[in-house]
Design a protein around this motif. Structure first.
Motif: not given
Length: 289
Positions: A103-129
């Protein structure tokens, strides 16, 4: 007593005093500056390794259970093995461990769906996602590949941990299970990491990986009999690549569309309904909740 951290007394000129928590600013849609930062690549590596470990442990748990309960193997019976409960614990427990570690390094997503949800919530950029998703899928392939490398005969005999729609369920039911299951997971992620909640409930410390792991555990209990439980496109994609079975590929779309729809719905619900982000941005509403 718990204080309301968002409502503040009105000062002169109709101004409100500052809150005692701060929402992070929305992430830019595209941030090319990130590509120059080692922290981005370190985070992608962390996602790769975490997803590799996640697939390795969970796939071997599934294979071990199927071997222990295989009626064609002498000395086994249906009461042996960890059962569905044990498989659910393996998935939930590994998510708890790996989110805690990364969590302290990447946020601990371990799941493209979590990454996509956080992208939709404007928590990370498209490039990072996108880089996270690539790292997660690559890690899942490698994790499933390691499981096959160590137990090739069992891996092929017991389906390689690949997700398919169970006999007796149609694709619509399976898609609904994936949507709702992922909604529960991503909603939990947003709630567990909400800065407002952390400030308001600071007297009740919450270790974010714990509710996230429990969400994964509970969803698995409900949906293993239906879809084998995806709620994580990388988890479904990695074993499908390594096992390479027609049925796994025929159902693969369900394990991408369902989680992405559920993740987007959870992000919109939390950010724009519970947190009223869009309304507050217009300055016409203040949440007292």
């Amino acid at each position: 007593m718990t204080k309301d951290v968002e409502v503040a007394e009105q000062g002169q000129g109709g101004e409100y005093s500052a809150k005692d928590y701060n929402d992070p600013p929305p992430a830019p849609l595209i941030d090319f500056e990130e590509l120059k930062k080692w922290s981005l690549y370190r985070a992608v590596i962390a996602e790769f390794v975490a997803t590799l470990l996640f697939l390795y442990i969970t796939v071997l748990t599934i294979i071990g259970y199927k071997h222990q309960t295989d009626p064609n193997v002498a000395g086994t019976n249906q009461c042996d093995g960890v059962g569905i409960l044990g498989i659910a614990w393996a998935f939930g427990g590994m998510i708890f461990i790996l989110v805690y570690c990364t969590a302290g390094i990447s946020g601990g997503h371990i799941n493209p769906a979590v990454t996509f949800g956080l992208f939709v919530g404007q928590k990370l950029s498209l490039i990072r996602a996108l880089l996270y998703m690539i790292g997660q899928c690559a890690g899942a392939i490698c994790g499933a590949g390691l499981a096959k490398g160590f137990q090739k005969s069992f891996y092929n005999r017991y389906g390689g941990g690949a997700n398919t729609v169970s006999h007796g369920y149609n694709k619509g039911t399976a898609l609904g299970a994936e949507i709702i299951g992922t909604f529960v997971l991503v909603y939990t992620v947003f709630s567990a990491t909400d800065p407002k909640r952390n400030a308001r409930d600071s007297h009740v410390p919450v270790l974010a990986p714990l509710p996230i792991g429990f969400a994964v555990f509970m969803v698995h209990l409900a949906t293993i009999p239906i879809t084998g439980t995806g709620i994580n496109p990388a988890r479904s994609f990695g074993p499908a690549v390594i096992f390479n079975n027609d049925k796994a590929w025929d159902d693969q779309w369900i394990y991408w569309v369902g989680p992405f729809v559920g993740a987007a719905a959870a992000a919109i619900y939390h950010q724009h309904i519970l947190r009223a982000a869009a309304i507050k941005a217009l300055g016409s509403f203040r949440s007292n909740a």
